[in-house]
Design a protein around this motif. Structure first.
Motif, PDB file in Angstrom:
ATOM      1  N   GLY A 143       0.788  -1.238   0.000  1.00 31.83           N
ATOM      2  CA  GLY A 143       0.000   0.000   0.000  1.00 31.83           C
ATOM      3  C   GLY A 143       0.813   1.277   0.000  1.00 31.83           C
ATOM      4  O   GLY A 143       0.282   2.365  -0.253  1.00 31.83           O
ATOM      5  N   TRP A 238       5.038  -1.937  11.811  1.00 28.96           N
ATOM      6  CA  TRP A 238       5.404  -2.928  10.793  1.00 28.96           C
ATOM      7  C   TRP A 238       6.916  -2.924  10.525  1.00 28.96           C
ATOM      8  O   TRP A 238       7.410  -3.734   9.764  1.00 28.96           O
ATOM      9  CB  TRP A 238       4.656  -2.622   9.483  1.00 28.96           C
ATOM     10  N   GLN A 259      -0.313   1.684  12.579  1.00 24.89           N
ATOM     11  CA  GLN A 259      -0.383   0.464  11.779  1.00 24.89           C
ATOM     12  C   GLN A 259      -0.276   0.824  10.307  1.00 24.89           C
ATOM     13  O   GLN A 259      -0.594   1.939   9.898  1.00 24.89           O
ATOM     14  CB  GLN A 259      -1.696  -0.275  12.066  1.00 24.89           C
ATOM     15  N   SER A 261      -1.944   0.047   7.597  1.00 27.13           N
ATOM     16  CA  SER A 261      -3.155   0.490   6.884  1.00 27.13           C
ATOM     17  C   SER A 261      -3.483   1.944   7.226  1.00 27.13           C
ATOM     18  O   SER A 261      -3.890   2.727   6.360  1.00 27.13           O
ATOM     19  CB  SER A 261      -4.331  -0.421   7.225  1.00 27.13           C
ATOM     20  N   ASP A 262      -3.279   2.313   8.498  1.00 28.19           N
ATOM     21  CA  ASP A 262      -3.545   3.692   8.916  1.00 28.19           C
ATOM     22  C   ASP A 262      -2.545   4.661   8.294  1.00 28.19           C
ATOM     23  O   ASP A 262      -2.891   5.780   7.922  1.00 28.19           O
ATOM     24  CB  ASP A 262      -3.494   3.820  10.449  1.00 28.19           C
ATOM     25  N   SER A 264      -0.978   4.389   5.371  1.00 29.29           N
ATOM     26  CA  SER A 264      -1.317   4.627   3.966  1.00 29.29           C
ATOM     27  C   SER A 264      -2.512   5.563   3.847  1.00 29.29           C
ATOM     28  O   SER A 264      -2.542   6.444   2.979  1.00 29.29           O
ATOM     29  CB  SER A 264      -1.591   3.298   3.264  1.00 29.29           C
ATOM     30  N   THR A 265      -3.487   5.410   4.738  1.00 32.61           N
ATOM     31  CA  THR A 265      -4.660   6.276   4.716  1.00 32.61           C
ATOM     32  C   THR A 265      -4.291   7.710   5.045  1.00 32.61           C
ATOM     33  O   THR A 265      -4.782   8.664   4.426  1.00 32.61           O
ATOM     34  CB  THR A 265      -5.713   5.784   5.744  1.00 32.61           C
TER      35      THR A 265
END
Length: 268
Positions: A143, A238, A259, A261-262, A264-265
């Protein structure tokens, strides 16, 4: 009001551990050829595997060379020159690296700058001779390339990696070109000084400041500087850090555990 993100590279954007470990073995063979007499491929593979485990202790790339030699000395008593290798475990390296490093460098008669230069030279030669394999030994975290490509925030790279390697990986793996004046690599000075300089730039006034790092020790250095109180600090869970470090970070109010995913957002 916009956002400025200062991003570490290795362990935040790129998982470079495969490449840095193989480069370190190549460089160690140049620096200490006699160490590798009788080292078979199985032992060499063991060293590379262990390098993934001890990677959280590495602040600057040349330390990978020291770790390769130390791991070999732990396994082969006949080549042992360091007083600390006997009985040392991988867990011991993770716990005590900052104390071990000056001891082994003195006992081996090594200095930082020649090792930095050698590590860079070996990487350059690998890139020149076989760029695809060098690139392929690195990977971007899932991502991240899209997040960088479509980021609405102002992005800077603040890393202890040599800038030319970070630039090559961003272009080849992410298809992203970050202007050279936005990549602060090895030789740019301590990260705390780079952050101070960035926050003073006239064009950055009014931006929210964010620093994403995978080394807890680096974030703690930022916290020691009252001048940097305006930065939001994030530890990427990560990256190259240990469970103990993440636990410690969770108890420090200035640091947010982030994290992937957070992350990338946030950039998007």
């Amino acid at each position: 009001m916009g956002d400025l993100y200062a991003l570490d590279f290795d362990g935040v954007i790129c998982d470079s551990c495969g490449e840095s470990s193989v480069s370190a073995v190549k460089a160690a063979k140049v620096r200490w050829p006699a160490l590798f007499n009788g080292v078979d491929s199985a032992l060499e593979n063991w060293v590379v595997d262990q390098m993934h485990v001890v990677r959280p202790v590495v602040e600057t790339g040349y330390e990978n060379l020291l770790l390769v030699r130390l791991l070999l000395e732990m396994r082969i008593p006949s080549i042992r020159k360091s007083s600390v290798a006997e009985g040392l475990t991988v867990e011991g390296i993770l716990e005590k690296w900052s104390a071990l490093k000056p001891v082994i460098m003195e006992e081996w008669g090594e200095e930082r700058d020649p090792l930095v230069n050698l590590f860079g030279k070996v990487r350059d030669e690998w890139m020149d001779q076989d760029l695809n394999t060098w690139i392929g030994a690195n990977r971007l975290y899932p991502g991240v390339s899209d997040a960088l490509r479509f980021a609405s925030s102002t992005i800077y790279i603040v890393t202890t990696k040599q800038s030319r390697f970070a630039d090559a990986l961003l272009r080849e793996l992410a298809g992203v070109t970050i202007p050279p004046e936005r990549i602060f690599g090895l030789g740019s000075g301590p990260k705390v000084e780079v952050l101070k300089m960035l926050q003073k730039k006239p064009e950055h006034q009014g931006l929210k400041l964010h620093f994403v790092e995978d080394r807890l020790a680096t974030l703690k250095n930022v916290i020691k500087e009252p001048e940097l109180d305006g930065w939001s600090l994030y530890l990427g869970d990560w990256g190259y850090n240990t469970e103990e470090e993440r636990d410690e970070a969770s108890r420090i109010s200035r640091i947010q555990i982030l994290q992937l995913s957070d992350f990338s957002t946030k950039l998007k």
